[in-house]
Design a protein around this motif. Structure first.
Motif, PDB file in Angstrom:
ATOM      1  N   ILE A  88      85.045  65.458   3.350  1.00 19.55           N
ATOM      2  CA  ILE A  88      84.793  64.329   4.156  1.00 19.55           C
ATOM      3  C   ILE A  88      85.605  63.110   3.455  1.00 19.55           C
ATOM      4  O   ILE A  88      85.372  62.731   2.241  1.00 19.55           O
ATOM      5  N   VAL A  89      86.608  62.348   4.057  1.00 24.04           N
ATOM      6  CA  VAL A  89      86.966  61.457   3.607  1.00 24.04           C
ATOM      7  C   VAL A  89      87.038  60.267   4.648  1.00 24.04           C
ATOM      8  O   VAL A  89      87.046  60.195   5.894  1.00 24.04           O
ATOM      9  N   ILE A  90      86.204  59.022   4.255  1.00 27.05           N
ATOM     10  CA  ILE A  90      85.981  57.872   5.220  1.00 27.05           C
ATOM     11  C   ILE A  90      86.438  56.583   4.577  1.00 27.05           C
ATOM     12  O   ILE A  90      86.168  56.282   3.371  1.00 27.05           O
ATOM     13  N   ILE A  91      87.073  56.108   5.334  1.00 26.63           N
ATOM     14  CA  ILE A  91      87.543  54.725   4.970  1.00 26.63           C
ATOM     15  C   ILE A  91      86.744  53.703   5.953  1.00 26.63           C
ATOM     16  O   ILE A  91      87.069  53.721   7.121  1.00 26.63           O
ATOM     17  N   ALA A  92      86.029  52.832   5.414  1.00 24.34           N
ATOM     18  CA  ALA A  92      85.364  51.895   6.498  1.00 24.34           C
ATOM     19  C   ALA A  92      85.455  50.623   6.014  1.00 24.34           C
ATOM     20  O   ALA A  92      85.586  50.237   4.787  1.00 24.34           O
ATOM     21  N   LYS A  93      85.370  49.499   6.959  1.00 22.07           N
ATOM     22  CA  LYS A  93      85.522  47.994   6.686  1.00 22.07           C
ATOM     23  C   LYS A  93      84.156  47.552   6.027  1.00 22.07           C
ATOM     24  O   LYS A  93      83.101  47.626   6.717  1.00 22.07           O
ATOM     25  N   ASP A  94      84.525  46.725   4.868  1.00 21.23           N
ATOM     26  CA  ASP A  94      83.569  46.063   4.275  1.00 21.23           C
ATOM     27  C   ASP A  94      82.286  46.628   4.219  1.00 21.23           C
ATOM     28  O   ASP A  94      80.913  46.036   4.747  1.00 21.23           O
ATOM     29  N   ILE A  95      82.221  47.946   3.340  1.00 21.68           N
ATOM     30  CA  ILE A  95      81.085  48.546   3.080  1.00 21.68           C
ATOM     31  C   ILE A  95      79.990  47.695   2.379  1.00 21.68           C
ATOM     32  O   ILE A  95      78.809  47.514   2.548  1.00 21.68           O
ATOM     33  N   GLU A  96      80.696  47.153   1.332  1.00 19.03           N
ATOM     34  CA  GLU A  96      79.879  46.207   0.167  1.00 19.03           C
ATOM     35  C   GLU A  96      79.431  45.095   0.711  1.00 19.03           C
ATOM     36  O   GLU A  96      78.262  44.538   0.278  1.00 19.03           O
ATOM     37  N   THR A  97      80.161  44.376   1.556  1.00 17.08           N
ATOM     38  CA  THR A  97      80.124  42.967   1.892  1.00 17.08           C
ATOM     39  C   THR A  97      79.209  42.829   3.245  1.00 17.08           C
ATOM     40  O   THR A  97      78.471  41.899   3.583  1.00 17.08           O
ATOM     41  N   SER A 106      85.811  55.177   0.925  1.00 12.21           N
ATOM     42  CA  SER A 106      86.656  53.978   0.222  1.00 12.21           C
ATOM     43  C   SER A 106      86.466  52.741   1.438  1.00 12.21           C
ATOM     44  O   SER A 106      86.346  52.777   2.396  1.00 12.21           O
ATOM     45  N   ASP A 107      86.229  51.738   0.454  1.00  7.46           N
ATOM     46  CA  ASP A 107      85.809  50.361   1.410  1.00  7.46           C
ATOM     47  C   ASP A 107      87.078  49.509   1.337  1.00  7.46           C
ATOM     48  O   ASP A 107      88.042  49.149   0.517  1.00  7.46           O
ATOM     49  N   PHE A 108      87.408  49.312   2.670  1.00  7.34           N
ATOM     50  CA  PHE A 108      88.539  48.481   2.950  1.00  7.34           C
ATOM     51  C   PHE A 108      88.027  47.152   3.232  1.00  7.34           C
ATOM     52  O   PHE A 108      87.469  46.854   4.093  1.00  7.34           O
ATOM     53  N   GLU A 109      88.207  46.215   2.236  1.00  7.93           N
ATOM     54  CA  GLU A 109      87.818  45.170   2.030  1.00  7.93           C
ATOM     55  C   GLU A 109      88.346  43.933   2.747  1.00  7.93           C
ATOM     56  O   GLU A 109      89.561  43.867   2.608  1.00  7.93           O
ATOM     57  N   SER A 110      87.836  43.103   3.386  1.00 10.85           N
ATOM     58  CA  SER A 110      88.202  41.934   4.174  1.00 10.85           C
ATOM     59  C   SER A 110      88.304  40.724   3.264  1.00 10.85           C
ATOM     60  O   SER A 110      87.523  40.306   2.704  1.00 10.85           O
ATOM     61  N   TYR A 111      89.472  40.028   3.264  1.00  8.51           N
ATOM     62  CA  TYR A 111      89.674  38.610   2.477  1.00  8.51           C
ATOM     63  C   TYR A 111      90.065  37.683   3.557  1.00  8.51           C
ATOM     64  O   TYR A 111      90.744  37.822   4.370  1.00  8.51           O
ATOM     65  N   TRP A 112      89.690  36.381   2.954  1.00  4.06           N
ATOM     66  CA  TRP A 112      90.316  35.216   3.840  1.00  4.06           C
ATOM     67  C   TRP A 112      90.724  34.064   2.780  1.00  4.06           C
ATOM     68  O   TRP A 112      90.360  34.083   1.603  1.00  4.06           O
ATOM     69  N   HIS A 113      91.664  33.471   3.305  1.00  2.30           N
ATOM     70  CA  HIS A 113      92.418  32.430   2.282  1.00  2.30           C
ATOM     71  C   HIS A 113      92.069  31.221   2.848  1.00  2.30           C
ATOM     72  O   HIS A 113      92.103  30.746   4.026  1.00  2.30           O
ATOM     73  N   ALA A 151      92.967  55.659   1.316  1.00  2.00           N
ATOM     74  CA  ALA A 151      91.559  55.760   0.638  1.00  2.00           C
ATOM     75  C   ALA A 151      92.043  55.730  -0.994  1.00  2.00           C
ATOM     76  O   ALA A 151      90.956  55.016  -1.491  1.00  2.00           O
ATOM     77  N   HIS A 152      93.110  55.860  -1.497  1.00  4.17           N
ATOM     78  CA  HIS A 152      93.273  55.937  -2.805  1.00  4.17           C
ATOM     79  C   HIS A 152      94.298  54.612  -3.075  1.00  4.17           C
ATOM     80  O   HIS A 152      94.753  54.730  -4.449  1.00  4.17           O
ATOM     81  N   ASN A 153      94.532  53.921  -2.319  1.00  2.00           N
ATOM     82  CA  ASN A 153      95.542  52.533  -2.463  1.00  2.00           C
ATOM     83  C   ASN A 153      94.522  51.506  -2.914  1.00  2.00           C
ATOM     84  O   ASN A 153      94.009  50.875  -2.429  1.00  2.00           O
ATOM     85  N   SER A 154      94.582  51.164  -4.224  1.00  2.00           N
ATOM     86  CA  SER A 154      93.919  50.077  -4.744  1.00  2.00           C
ATOM     87  C   SER A 154      94.254  48.889  -4.431  1.00  2.00           C
ATOM     88  O   SER A 154      93.579  47.987  -4.541  1.00  2.00           O
ATOM     89  N   ASN A 155      95.314  48.549  -3.487  1.00  2.00           N
ATOM     90  CA  ASN A 155      95.712  47.389  -3.022  1.00  2.00           C
ATOM     91  C   ASN A 155      95.053  46.900  -1.881  1.00  2.00           C
ATOM     92  O   ASN A 155      95.213  45.906  -1.381  1.00  2.00           O
ATOM     93  N   LEU A 156      94.562  47.979  -1.261  1.00  2.00           N
ATOM     94  CA  LEU A 156      93.764  47.747  -0.004  1.00  2.00           C
ATOM     95  C   LEU A 156      92.376  48.518  -0.036  1.00  2.00           C
ATOM     96  O   LEU A 156      91.617  47.695   0.616  1.00  2.00           O
ATOM     97  N   THR A 157      91.937  49.287  -0.802  1.00  2.00           N
ATOM     98  CA  THR A 157      90.738  49.782  -0.612  1.00  2.00           C
ATOM     99  C   THR A 157      90.009  49.908  -2.100  1.00  2.00           C
ATOM    100  O   THR A 157      90.812  49.969  -2.997  1.00  2.00           O
ATOM    101  N   ARG A 158      88.685  50.303  -2.089  1.00  2.00           N
ATOM    102  CA  ARG A 158      88.093  50.574  -3.391  1.00  2.00           C
ATOM    103  C   ARG A 158      87.139  51.628  -2.942  1.00  2.00           C
ATOM    104  O   ARG A 158      86.267  51.720  -2.190  1.00  2.00           O
ATOM    105  N   ILE A 159      87.246  52.644  -3.923  1.00  2.00           N
ATOM    106  CA  ILE A 159      86.605  53.979  -3.826  1.00  2.00           C
ATOM    107  C   ILE A 159      85.244  53.656  -4.273  1.00  2.00           C
ATOM    108  O   ILE A 159      85.073  53.131  -5.400  1.00  2.00           O
TER     109      ILE A 159
END
Length: 203
Positions: free
Chosen positions: A66-75, A100-107, A190-198
């Protein structure tokens, strides 16, 4: 790449859509997460509750991949949906599961600072009155489930009660080589550290 051997059909949520002959998103996804699933790849904008996670727990216990990429798991999920987070953390303990956590950022242009997750964004906006903008990496908004690299559903429906049962949503059920392409893309992101964090594995 499209194959002339691939099959495409519409799926839907919403009584008027279903009454016009489209299959239910909820039913088709239920079939994807059935006992014959050996591999599951997912892109998740939102888990509304734990119902979709229950069949994943069963598959994980049977050592299915199972591979899951989900938005903002930790936040967001961790603070706003603790039961969902708890099940994700349990799933993540299985060696055959990658989450893998696809983290959202704002500037903030005025502060030239980056803020992580909607809570940080809202706190800064409330305290400073500044307007924050999307960070260049963007946000995960896609919803997809791929089974065994040869069958998938992609569409507008979130994996929530509303998306599965109540709202008016449309999607496509696909069988064919496009599914392998999607699964490979999910593996890569899922393994792209520029977009996600496992998520780290915890005992």
């Amino acid at each position: 790449k499209m194959s002339e051997n691939s099959e495409f059909s519409m799926v839907a949520t919403g009584l008027e859509f279903i009454n016009r002959g489209m299959r239910s998103v909820e039913t088709v996804i239920g079939n994807l997460l059935g006992d014959d699933a050996e591999q599951i790849h997912m892109l998740v904008y939102s888990f509304g509750d734990t119902s979709l996670l229950e069949p994943l727990k069963k598959l994980a216990s049977e050592q299915k991949e199972i591979v899951i990429i989900a938005k903002d798991i930790e936040t967001e999920i961790k603070t706003e949906k603790p039961k969902v987070y708890e099940i994700l953390a349990d799933l993540n303990r299985e060696k055959n599961v990658t989450i893998s956590d696809f983290e959202s950022y704002w500037h903030c242009r005025e502060c030239d600072r980056r803020f992580h997750g909607s809570a940080e964004k809202e706190n800064h906006q409330n305290e400073s009155g500044h307007k924050l903008e999307d960070y260049p990496t963007g946000f995960l908004h896609a919803k997809a489930i791929v089974k065994n690299r040869n069958e998938m559903v992609v569409g507008s429906a979130n994996f929530t009660k509303g998306g599965m049962q109540n709202y008016y949503e449309l999607g496509v059920h696909v069988k064919g080589i496009e599914c392998d392409t999607m699964a490979a893309m999910i593996d890569k992101i899922a393994h792209n550290s520029n977009l996600t964090r496992i998520m780290e594995k915890n005992a």
